[in-house]
Design an enzyme around this catalytic site. Structure first.
Site, short mmCIF file in Angstrom:
data_model
loop_
_atom_site.label_atom_id
_atom_site.label_comp_id
_atom_site.label_asym_id
_atom_site.label_seq_id
_atom_site.Cartn_x
_atom_site.Cartn_y
_atom_site.Cartn_z
CG HIS A 1 -1.85 -0.95 1.59
ND1 HIS A 1 -1.72 -1.74 2.71
CD2 HIS A 1 -1.93 -2.18 0.23
CE1 HIS A 1 -2.93 -2.66 2.40
NE2 HIS A 1 -3.17 -3.45 0.78
CE LYS B 1 1.51 3.34 5.78
NZ LYS B 1 1.11 2.14 5.39
CE1 TYR C 1 -0.76 1.96 9.48
CE2 TYR C 1 -1.01 -0.41 9.99
CZ TYR C 1 -1.54 0.36 9.42
OH TYR C 1 -2.34 0.22 8.70
CG ASP D 1 -4.02 -5.85 0.50
OD1 ASP D 1 -4.52 -4.64 -0.55
OD2 ASP D 1 -3.62 -6.34 1.47
#
Length: 188
Positions: A61, A71, A131, A169
């Site tokens: 992603h 991130k 995250y 996905d």
């Protein structure tokens, strides 16, 4: 401790862990400590994912400008193989990937700047991943590339046919079709 990876800007961060007869303690995020390493990313959103099965893949992603995200990834329970892929046009490492094992046991974290694809595979059941993100989630800016894209040739450590994927996905496009919104800027 800060450890560079082969991809400029992607860093492995291992906090100091203090252990005694009760267990252990560590700071998982300290803005001043990161600033002392030259990392000045401001994080504005915390995310958490739980994956029931080993072999669950989340990714690859990214979020495009104006909502691009850096991130800072860590594992609260379990173990993952965490992957970053350079998608900055003009980068000497464009299309290259790096991976690192993150686990509750090793306390390591992976800092992934904007301009990279991100994904991970769970190596054990019941993984809990947290995250920090430098921008809020913006559905209109999200993008994805197939985890098993042959041009990337990422070694996930599992057979592609055995991967547990979301429908989104599984429908992600190829790396060759990616129109990257990111441009590499060499450090001065």
């Amino acid at each position: 401790m800060l450890e560079p990876t082969p991809l400029s800007g992607v860093q492995i961060i291992t906090p100091r862990v203090f252990s005694d007869n009760r267990g252990s303690f560590c700071e998982t995020y300290n803005q001043d400590t990161l600033a002392s390493f030259g990392i000045d990313t401001a994080f504005v959103q915390d995310n958490q994912s739980w994956s029931r099965d080993a072999g669950t893949i989340r990714g690859l992603h990214f979020q495009a400008p104006p909502a691009a995200q850096a991130k800072l990834v860590r594992v609260l329970v379990g173990e993952i193989w965490d992957v970053a892929v350079d998608i900055r046009a003009g980068s000497p490492t464009y299309g290259q990937w790096t991976g690192v094992t993150l686990s509750a046991a090793n306390s390591r974290q992976l800092l992934i700047p904007a301009g990279f694809l991100h994904g991970f595979v769970t190596r054990v059941p019941d993984c809990l991943v947290a995250y920090k993100c430098s921008n809020v989630y913006a559905p209109g800016c999200e993008g994805a590339v197939r985890f098993d894209d042959p041009d990337l040739a990422i070694d996930w450590g599992i057979p592609a046919a055995g991967a547990v994927l979301s429908d989104k996905d599984a429908a992600a496009g190829s790396f060759a079709e990616l129109q990257t919104p990111f441009t590499y800027e060499a450090s001065a």
